[in-house]
Enzyme design. Structure first.
Site, PDB file in Angstrom:
ATOM      1  N   HIS A  88      -8.614   2.810  -3.008  1.00  0.00           N
ATOM      2  CA  HIS A  88      -9.341   2.963  -2.027  1.00  0.00           C
ATOM      3  C   HIS A  88     -10.409   4.081  -2.130  1.00  0.00           C
ATOM      4  O   HIS A  88     -10.283   4.884  -2.801  1.00  0.00           O
ATOM      5  CB  HIS A  88      -8.647   3.424  -0.630  1.00  0.00           C
ATOM      6  CG  HIS A  88      -7.660   2.622   0.030  1.00  0.00           C
ATOM      7  ND1 HIS A  88      -7.250   2.473   1.058  1.00  0.00           N
ATOM      8  CD2 HIS A  88      -6.792   1.566  -0.646  1.00  0.00           C
ATOM      9  CE1 HIS A  88      -6.382   1.706   1.585  1.00  0.00           C
ATOM     10  NE2 HIS A  88      -6.054   0.878   0.252  1.00  0.00           N
ATOM     11  N   HIS A 114     -13.373  -4.435  14.927  1.00  0.00           N
ATOM     12  CA  HIS A 114     -13.415  -2.920  14.691  1.00  0.00           C
ATOM     13  C   HIS A 114     -13.058  -2.064  16.149  1.00  0.00           C
ATOM     14  O   HIS A 114     -14.174  -2.489  16.969  1.00  0.00           O
ATOM     15  CB  HIS A 114     -14.269  -2.374  13.864  1.00  0.00           C
ATOM     16  CG  HIS A 114     -14.101  -1.166  13.306  1.00  0.00           C
ATOM     17  ND1 HIS A 114     -14.514  -0.017  14.163  1.00  0.00           N
ATOM     18  CD2 HIS A 114     -14.116  -0.465  12.153  1.00  0.00           C
ATOM     19  CE1 HIS A 114     -14.083   1.270  13.458  1.00  0.00           C
ATOM     20  NE2 HIS A 114     -13.990   0.803  12.089  1.00  0.00           N
ATOM     21  N   LYS A 161       7.681   3.914   1.812  1.00  0.00           N
ATOM     22  CA  LYS A 161       9.333   3.593   1.949  1.00  0.00           C
ATOM     23  C   LYS A 161       9.432   2.187   0.926  1.00  0.00           C
ATOM     24  O   LYS A 161       9.269   1.084   1.371  1.00  0.00           O
ATOM     25  CB  LYS A 161       9.662   2.997   3.153  1.00  0.00           C
ATOM     26  CG  LYS A 161       9.220   4.332   4.339  1.00  0.00           C
ATOM     27  CD  LYS A 161       9.954   5.711   3.899  1.00  0.00           C
ATOM     28  CE  LYS A 161      10.103   6.839   4.957  1.00  0.00           C
ATOM     29  NZ  LYS A 161      10.686   7.994   4.484  1.00  0.00           N
ATOM     30  N   GLU A 194       0.854  -1.308  -0.041  1.00  0.00           N
ATOM     31  CA  GLU A 194       0.060   0.002  -0.058  1.00  0.00           C
ATOM     32  C   GLU A 194       0.862   1.198  -0.107  1.00  0.00           C
ATOM     33  O   GLU A 194       1.755   1.364   0.758  1.00  0.00           O
ATOM     34  CB  GLU A 194      -0.993   0.162   1.282  1.00  0.00           C
ATOM     35  CG  GLU A 194      -1.855   1.416   1.403  1.00  0.00           C
ATOM     36  CD  GLU A 194      -2.410   1.343   2.831  1.00  0.00           C
ATOM     37  OE1 GLU A 194      -3.476   0.683   2.784  1.00  0.00           O
ATOM     38  OE2 GLU A 194      -2.077   2.268   3.689  1.00  0.00           O
ATOM     39  N   GLY A 218     -14.619   4.881   6.230  1.00  0.00           N
ATOM     40  CA  GLY A 218     -14.105   6.216   6.397  1.00  0.00           C
ATOM     41  C   GLY A 218     -14.325   6.833   7.770  1.00  0.00           C
ATOM     42  O   GLY A 218     -15.442   6.789   8.186  1.00  0.00           O
ATOM     43  N   ASP A 219     -13.430   7.808   8.205  1.00  0.00           N
ATOM     44  CA  ASP A 219     -13.502   8.445   9.330  1.00  0.00           C
ATOM     45  C   ASP A 219     -13.953   9.978   9.104  1.00  0.00           C
ATOM     46  O   ASP A 219     -14.162  10.546   7.814  1.00  0.00           O
ATOM     47  CB  ASP A 219     -12.136   8.764  10.048  1.00  0.00           C
ATOM     48  CG  ASP A 219     -11.628   7.444  10.543  1.00  0.00           C
ATOM     49  OD1 ASP A 219     -12.346   6.610  10.861  1.00  0.00           O
ATOM     50  OD2 ASP A 219     -10.430   7.198  10.348  1.00  0.00           O
ATOM     51  N   TYR A 279      -6.871   6.989   0.362  1.00  0.00           N
ATOM     52  CA  TYR A 279      -7.914   7.622   0.019  1.00  0.00           C
ATOM     53  C   TYR A 279      -8.128   8.877   1.402  1.00  0.00           C
ATOM     54  O   TYR A 279      -8.502   8.227   2.241  1.00  0.00           O
ATOM     55  CB  TYR A 279      -9.239   7.344  -0.343  1.00  0.00           C
ATOM     56  CG  TYR A 279     -10.287   8.063  -1.167  1.00  0.00           C
ATOM     57  CD1 TYR A 279     -10.400   8.059  -2.362  1.00  0.00           C
ATOM     58  CD2 TYR A 279     -11.467   8.240  -0.413  1.00  0.00           C
ATOM     59  CE1 TYR A 279     -11.457   8.627  -3.173  1.00  0.00           C
ATOM     60  CE2 TYR A 279     -12.372   8.800  -1.036  1.00  0.00           C
ATOM     61  CZ  TYR A 279     -12.488   9.183  -2.421  1.00  0.00           C
ATOM     62  OH  TYR A 279     -13.546   9.706  -3.251  1.00  0.00           O
ATOM     63  N   GLN A 300       6.045   5.901  15.827  1.00  0.00           N
ATOM     64  CA  GLN A 300       4.995   5.225  14.466  1.00  0.00           C
ATOM     65  C   GLN A 300       4.206   4.280  15.404  1.00  0.00           C
ATOM     66  O   GLN A 300       2.878   4.257  15.068  1.00  0.00           O
ATOM     67  CB  GLN A 300       5.837   4.448  13.661  1.00  0.00           C
ATOM     68  CG  GLN A 300       4.984   4.076  12.585  1.00  0.00           C
ATOM     69  CD  GLN A 300       6.151   3.284  11.518  1.00  0.00           C
ATOM     70  OE1 GLN A 300       7.306   3.235  11.458  1.00  0.00           O
ATOM     71  NE2 GLN A 300       5.397   2.328  10.826  1.00  0.00           N
TER      72      GLN A 300
END
Length: 285
Positions: free
Chosen positions: A76, A150, A273, A16, A107-108, A48, A213
């Site tokens: 996405h 979730h 990366k 991704e 989506g948020d 997205y 991270q």
């Protein structure tokens, strides 16, 4: 595809990328993709932004993956902020660019969206978006899943019921949220099998290469952190180079164990990366 060195079977390898925030940085992601394409991943997904904020970049990058890199692109798409008109427009754009695979997500809520607007949204859930995509035409639809449920689901049973609904609507592949304990994934695979979910399962692996991270990743995914990984964070808290290598090696061990246990697909969250993706790939093929 890559050959599973333990079983001899072929498994999918994918990754991704995400669009850059600044428009003038978009060529950096093209360079990343150029560095990944020779690994011949089965597909590369492109994220997205909340409420469709990066939708045009997503389509542009997906087109580059599909038509320049000659790798299958998975775009996405989020339900939040989507209308029937905007959905049709974005599906038509992807179709013109020969992108025929979509990861459908809820989506948020974007920061710019009020609670009233969020509650009145036309497509409330990923399942609603999947129905809309199916009505439009022949796209291959993927969905996200959570090995540890979730974060907003009240319990595992409810979470699995929603996942089954999405699969019954035509989802053919599932990509897991990041997880750091393979046993969680194996239990999840067993549970979805019990309820008749047959969609291909891709294990989402996030290499933790920076100390800060992990906190961000866990807050977004709800993933638990094994003692082994938290110990690595503590050990290399003042050693960025050591943390990078230890994080990559942890991800490699995860993938190696997944291969031993017959996982169908490995999906690397690259964080744009290419070098990290390449190191993991070279270690497991």
């Amino acid at each position: 595809m890559i050959r599973n060195k333990y079983t001899g079977e072929m498994i999918e390898f994918s990754c991704e990328v995400f669009p850059p925030k600044r428009d003038d940085d978009i060529y950096e992601i093209f360079q990343t993709l150029d560095a990944i394409e020779d690994l011949k991943p089965d597909f590369i997904s492109v994220t997205y932004g909340a409420g469709g904020s990066n939708s045009k970049k997503t389509a542009k990058i997906a087109s580059y993956i599909q038509n320049v890199c000659d790798v299958e692109a998975l775009a996405h798409m989020t339900a939040v902020g989507m209308t029937k008109e905007s959905l049709t427009e974005r599906l038509e754009e992807l179709k013109k660019k020969a992108v025929r695979r979509i990861l459908a997500l809820r989506g948020d809520k974007p920061r710019t969206m009020t609670e009233e607007e969020f509650e009145a949204r036309e497509y409330r859930y990923a399942s609603d978006l999947i129905r809309g995509i199916r009505e439009f035409g022949d796209f291959r639809i993927a969905a996200a899943c959570y090995p540890e449920k979730h974060p907003e689901s009240p319990d595992v049973k409810t979470d699995l019921a929603y996942l089954k609904e999405k699969c019954d609507l035509g989802v053919s592949e599932l990509i897991t949220q990041m997880f750091f304990d393979n046993e969680k994934l194996y239990r999840f695979r067993e549970e979805i099998g019990k309820i008749g979910i047959t969609a291909e399962l891709h294990a989402g692996i996030m290499p933790i290469t920076k100390v800060n991270q992990l906190g961000t990743s866990v807050s977004l995914s709800g993933s638990s952190v094994p003692t082994e990984l938290s110990n690595l964070i503590a050990k290399y808290s003042e050693d960025p180079a050591g943390m990078r290598q230890a994080g990559i090696e942890y991800a490699i061990r995860q993938v190696d164990d997944l291969m031993k246990n017959g996982i169908a697909g490995i999906h690397i969250y690259t964080m744009n990366k290419a070098d990290v993706t390449r190191e993991i790939y070279n270690a497991v093929v």
